[in-house]
Design an enzyme around this catalytic site. Structure first.
Site, short mmCIF file in Angstrom:
data_model
loop_
_atom_site.label_atom_id
_atom_site.label_comp_id
_atom_site.label_asym_id
_atom_site.label_seq_id
_atom_site.Cartn_x
_atom_site.Cartn_y
_atom_site.Cartn_z
N PHE A 102 0.86 -1.19 0.00
CA PHE A 102 0.00 0.00 0.00
C PHE A 102 0.89 1.23 0.00
CE2 PHE A 102 -2.26 3.51 1.99
CZ PHE A 102 -3.44 3.52 1.26
N ASP B 40 9.14 2.37 1.57
CA ASP B 40 8.01 3.12 2.11
C ASP B 40 7.92 2.82 3.61
OD1 ASP B 40 5.60 4.13 2.94
OD2 ASP B 40 4.45 3.38 1.22
N LYS C 276 2.67 9.51 8.71
CA LYS C 276 1.97 8.98 9.89
C LYS C 276 2.52 9.51 11.23
CE LYS C 276 -0.76 5.27 8.09
NZ LYS C 276 -0.49 4.81 6.73
C1 LIG Z 1 -0.70 5.18 5.34
C2 LIG Z 1 0.27 4.78 4.32
C3 LIG Z 1 0.44 5.52 3.14
C4 LIG Z 1 -0.41 6.71 2.78
O1 LIG Z 1 -0.26 7.75 3.71
P1 LIG Z 1 -1.39 8.90 3.82
O2 LIG Z 1 -0.85 9.82 4.86
O3 LIG Z 1 -2.66 8.22 4.19
O4 LIG Z 1 -1.47 9.56 2.49
C5 LIG Z 1 1.42 5.10 2.25
N1 LIG Z 1 2.19 4.03 2.52
C6 LIG Z 1 2.06 3.31 3.65
C7 LIG Z 1 2.98 2.15 3.90
C8 LIG Z 1 1.09 3.65 4.58
O5 LIG Z 1 0.93 2.91 5.68
#
Ligand SMILES: *Cc1c(COP(=O)(O)O)cnc(C)c1O
Length: 403
Positions: free
Chosen positions: A144, A229, A258
């Site tokens: 994700f 990520d 986050k």
């Molecule tokens: C939450 C998340 C995102 C997206 O972040 P947002 O602040 O919701 O745009 C991207 N990558 C990972 C691994 C995430 O957990």
């Protein structure tokens, strides 16, 4: 503090939502009005232990006094001037992020998705400089990376929603942890491998050392960038400031968001020196990003989290949490690292029903897939909080098997 009722209440809030908000979320039936450390209170004054922290955002606990103070002081002094001028907290935070990780330059954003957009731009331009006309980005199935079109195109499970198409071209995926398939997919057109060190939204699945090494080697062979990520895994969640520190690889680019702002929206794309100068004036920007309030909050968060004693505590407490969970009737396995934990339930147990029951009992968790509870508690909890949470999970699971 006393548990007093507060706010307009759940029913009125729900009525407003029904009428005025786009129907993009399925919310649990609770209206939170206050938080302090690991605790939350709803509008009826009921108290909850929060083992989700707004999806790994309030890692230092709700309304951490130092974060609140930093926000309050900065809001009094200066809230926004745009990126047309210098502001001190932004520069200081960039130094702090760079020196604690890859050593190159930082681009700030307002969210995780936007940090990914920056990383994609860096990767594509870096590829362009290497003479690649049709750059490709390779990810794992189950990854994700966000919901804007770039990030969405790199999120295989969501990119297949044809009603939202067409997606961007140049994105492909291979099965999670399939090192051979990853090597196969990386070739002369590859701009980057973009992956999560632990898949969070998919249900907490650790990316294997073998797969990470394969990604690193494959990138090195063709000159592509390895982008990790760390939007969910970073800022101490796994018991090191960045998850990659507990793996054999070092990325060229990492994304954070986050927990970085402790509840204030902020993201960052951090580079190694080798690709720090890829983006130049005019290539990217944001009106709000890196603003004084968000960056002051993040500096306060890092003061708390970038501490070897706290990080060791996260590793030890995470191990203790998993050991206790594994002793419960109904738990098949635990996955993750530090205080990022997926609890795989035995077949036939509906995790959504368990989570709803836990909410009733005063414990907040979430359900990333039908057989899994995800636990992302504050990093500052102690073993009493763990005992209490595991006790409630045990009761909920017993209640379920009793029918
Ligand atoms: C939450 C998340 C995102 C997206 O972040 P947002 O602040 O919701 O745009 C991207 N990558 C990972 C691994 C995430 O957990």
């Amino acid at each position: 503090m006393t548990d007093v009722a507060d706010g307009i209440g759940l029913e009125d809030t729900r009525a407003l939502e029904e009428r005025y908000l786009m129907r993009t979320y399925k919310r649990a039936p609770v209206d939170f009005v206050r938080g302090e450390g690991p605790l939350l209170w709803d509008a009826d004054g009921k108290r909850y232990l929060d083992f989700l922290t707004g999806i790994s955002v309030c890692s230092v606990g709700h309304c951490h006094p130092e974060v609140v103070k930093a926000v309050r002081d900065q809001a009094h002094r200066l809230m926004h001037v745009s990126n047309l001028f210098y502001t001190e907290p932004m520069a200081q935070l960039a130094q702090r992020l760079s020196e604690s990780s890859l050593g190159g330059r930082v681009f700030f954003s307002n969210s995780g998705t936007e940090a990914i957009e920056c990383a994609i731009k860096v990767a594509r331009k870096h590829a362009h400089q290497r003479g690649i006309a049709e750059p490709e980005i390779v990810s794992f199935e189950g990854d994700f990376h966000g919901r804007s079109y770039g990030a969405l195109s790199a999120t295989p499970g969501l990119a297949k929603n044809e009603a939202l198409g067409p997606m961007l071209s140049g994105f492909r995926s291979v099965p999670h942890n399939d090192a051979a398939a990853l090597r196969e997919a990386v070739g002369e057109n590859t701009a980057a491998v973009l992956i999560e060190p632990i898949q969070g939204e998919a249900g907490v699945y650790v990316t294997s050392e073998e797969a990470l090494k394969a990604a690193r080697d494959a990138c090195d062979e063709v000159g592509a960038l390895l982008i990790l990520d760390e939007i969910q895994t970073g800022v101490g969640r796994t018991g090191s400031l960045w998850a990659y520190e507990q793996t054999p690889v070092r990325p060229d680019v990492l994304t954070s968001a986050k927990a970085l702002g402790g509840g204030v929206p902020i993201g960052a794309c951090v580079t190694a020196p080798s690709c720090a100068d890829v983006l130049e004036p005019g290539d990217h920007g944001s009106t709000f990003a890196g603003g004084p309030v968000a960056t002051a909050a993040a500096l306060a968060v890092l003061d708390v989290v970038d501490d070897p004693v706290l990080l060791r505590h996260v590793r030890e407490l995470g191990a203790y949490l998993c050991e206790k969970l594994n002793g419960l009737e109904g738990v098949r396995e635990t996955r993750g690292r530090g205080l990022m934990v997926g609890v795989g339930l035995e077949e036939g147990i509906d995790a959504a029903a368990i989570a709803a029951d836990l909410l009733e009992r005063g414990l907040v968790v979430n359900v990333p897939r039908p057989d899994t509870l995800r636990l992302l508690p504050p990093l500052v909890i102690d073993s009493d909080h763990v005992d209490h949470a595991v006790g409630l999970i045990g009761e909920a699971l017993l209640g379920f098997s009793a029918g």
